[in-house]
Scaffold this motif. Structure first.
Motif, short mmCIF file in Angstrom:
data_model
loop_
_atom_site.label_atom_id
_atom_site.label_comp_id
_atom_site.label_asym_id
_atom_site.label_seq_id
_atom_site.Cartn_x
_atom_site.Cartn_y
_atom_site.Cartn_z
N ASP A 94 3.18 0.13 -4.51
CA ASP A 94 2.23 0.74 -5.44
C ASP A 94 2.43 2.24 -5.61
O ASP A 94 2.11 2.81 -6.66
N GLN A 126 1.16 -6.58 -8.58
CA GLN A 126 1.69 -5.69 -7.53
C GLN A 126 2.84 -6.30 -6.73
O GLN A 126 3.57 -5.56 -6.08
N TYR A 159 -6.09 -1.23 -9.07
CA TYR A 159 -5.11 -2.22 -9.53
C TYR A 159 -5.72 -3.62 -9.63
O TYR A 159 -5.29 -4.44 -10.46
N GLN A 160 -6.70 -3.92 -8.76
CA GLN A 160 -7.35 -5.23 -8.82
C GLN A 160 -8.21 -5.35 -10.07
O GLN A 160 -8.30 -6.42 -10.68
N SER A 212 -5.58 6.55 4.17
CA SER A 212 -5.74 5.16 3.73
C SER A 212 -6.70 5.04 2.55
O SER A 212 -6.56 4.13 1.73
N LEU A 270 0.81 -1.23 0.00
CA LEU A 270 0.00 0.00 0.00
C LEU A 270 0.84 1.27 0.00
O LEU A 270 0.54 2.23 -0.72
N ARG A 282 -4.83 5.16 -0.66
CA ARG A 282 -3.97 3.99 -0.81
C ARG A 282 -4.79 2.73 -1.15
O ARG A 282 -4.45 1.97 -2.04
N TYR A 283 -5.87 2.52 -0.38
CA TYR A 283 -6.69 1.32 -0.61
C TYR A 283 -7.42 1.40 -1.95
O TYR A 283 -7.60 0.40 -2.64
N GLU A 339 -7.53 -3.77 -12.84
CA GLU A 339 -6.53 -3.92 -13.89
C GLU A 339 -6.02 -5.36 -13.96
O GLU A 339 -5.85 -5.93 -15.04
N ARG A 357 -6.37 2.76 -4.64
CA ARG A 357 -5.42 2.44 -5.69
C ARG A 357 -5.06 0.95 -5.69
O ARG A 357 -5.17 0.27 -6.71
N SER A 358 -4.64 0.45 -4.50
CA SER A 358 -4.10 -0.91 -4.44
C SER A 358 -5.17 -1.99 -4.47
O SER A 358 -4.99 -3.04 -5.10
N ASP A 359 -6.28 -1.77 -3.75
CA ASP A 359 -7.27 -2.84 -3.61
C ASP A 359 -8.46 -2.69 -4.54
O ASP A 359 -9.35 -3.55 -4.55
#
Lengths: 122, 230
Positions: A29, A54, B135-136, B124, A25, B127-128, B138, B130-132
């Protein structure tokens, strides 16, 4: 070297929080730094979706460590650990898994037999 | 043939082995030995996190910024930093947090709590997201359903992509409660339920595997360094 972004690779070997999740996180990323990790079997399922976009790779639990030892022995025998601790641990681990599978089968067989007996009884 | 026992002479190994046996004794029933090991574990954990919190957070982020010369005490060779008055803000918020110890001033503790919750939630969220989330998405559909490499169709990757996409969509459909799950729509929802069950099963299996690995580790310690059998 001024910050995390200057690192060529981050490898997080961790359990719980903060751990690999936080590295994904807040480092991988955000800064596009290649990231790989090792984690416990309990935490592994939450990291599977991050592979391969990732995180470059994931070494999960004893099984992952044993796979890593095998890959290291094949690709770089000069770095192979003498004791092969994870590979040795897979023997008892596999035996424990077989016992668990046997208990699951026994439990289900008992359930089926009890249902059959209930149907036959008036 | 049973291998000869060679008991360890290392005090650290003995402490680890005895604490392990004390915890295992719970399999018989709750007893004073288990309670002792449990209390030691809680005490050591609390002390460890307190010390870690002090040296990794309070010391570098607060003490060294308000009293830069204190750095010479912990790291004599390290250069002394500059005084940072901004650190007075988190210091004040930290002190307000302690106001919760006095009932009449407890309301002051709400301010740092609100600040911590607000900043953490805001930080957060990005961040979440983007990452969760992004990107998921994608990862699910990013490479397309028919990936190729050097002009060659990768059928295994294509099948995996198709399964991931079908599992994701059907899993989402299962949670749509604004439409009755009947007919073809219902079959897709049931497939989604099946995917969820397989996922939970794999997750549970992995958790069991992790616990068994811990047990194997403890037995390796008991039979290896402590008893010298392995």
């Amino acid at each position: 070297m001024r910050g995390l972004g200057d690192f060529g690779l981050i490898v997080s070997l961790s359990a719980g929080q903060p751990g690999l999740k936080e590295w994904i996180l807040y480092a991988g990323d955000v800064l596009d730094v290649p990231l790989a990790g090792g984690c416990t079997g309990v935490g592994a399922p939450q990291f599977f979706p991050y592979y391969p976009l990732q995180i470059l790779g994931l070494m999960s639990a004893l099984k992952g460590a044993a796979e890593y030892e095998a890959a290291l022995a094949r690709g770089h025998p000069e770095f192979t650990a003498a004791n092969q601790a994870a590979t040795r641990g897979m023997g008892p681990q596999s035996a424990a898994h077989l016992v668990i599978v046997a208990f699951i089968l026994l439990g289900n067989a008992g359930l089926v037999l009890r249902r059959l007996a209930r149907r036959r009884s008036p | 043939m049973i291998a000869a026992i060679h008991l360890s002479g290392d005090l650290q190994v003995w402490i680890g082995a005895l604490l392990t046996l004390m915890v295992f004794s719970f399999l018989w029933r709750d007893n004073p030995f288990y309670k002792f090991a449990e209390h030691v574990f809680v005490g050591v954990s609390a002390a460890y996190w307190m010390v870690m919190g002090f040296w990794t957070t309070l010391w570098p982020a607060l003490v060294l910024k308000l009293f830069p010369a204190a750095g010479r005490w912990s790291s004599p060779e390290a250069p002394v930093g500059a005084w940072d008055p901004v650190a007075l803000i988190p210091a004040a918020l930290g002190l307000l947090m302690l106001a919760r110890l006095w009932p009449r001033l407890a309301w002051l503790g709400k301010w740092p709590t609100a600040f911590a919750l607000g900043t953490t939630a805001g930080y957060s969220l990005v961040r979440y997201l983007r990452s969760d989330f992004l990107y998921q998405i994608e990862a699910t559909i990013g490479t397309g359903l028919a990936p190729t490499s050097a002009g060659r169709w990768l059928w295994q990757e294509s099948l995996a992509q198709l399964l991931v996409l079908a599992g994701t969509v059907s899993g989402l459909i299962y949670f749509v409660n604004t439409r009755e799950q009947r007919g073809a729509y219902g079959r897709v929802a049931r497939w989604g339920l099946l995917v969820l069950m397989i996922t939970f099963g794999a997750s549970f299996g992995s958790a069991v595997m992790g616990r068994v690995a811990l047990l194997v580790g403890r037995f390796q310690e008991l039979l290896g360094p402590w008893l010298g059998i392995l």
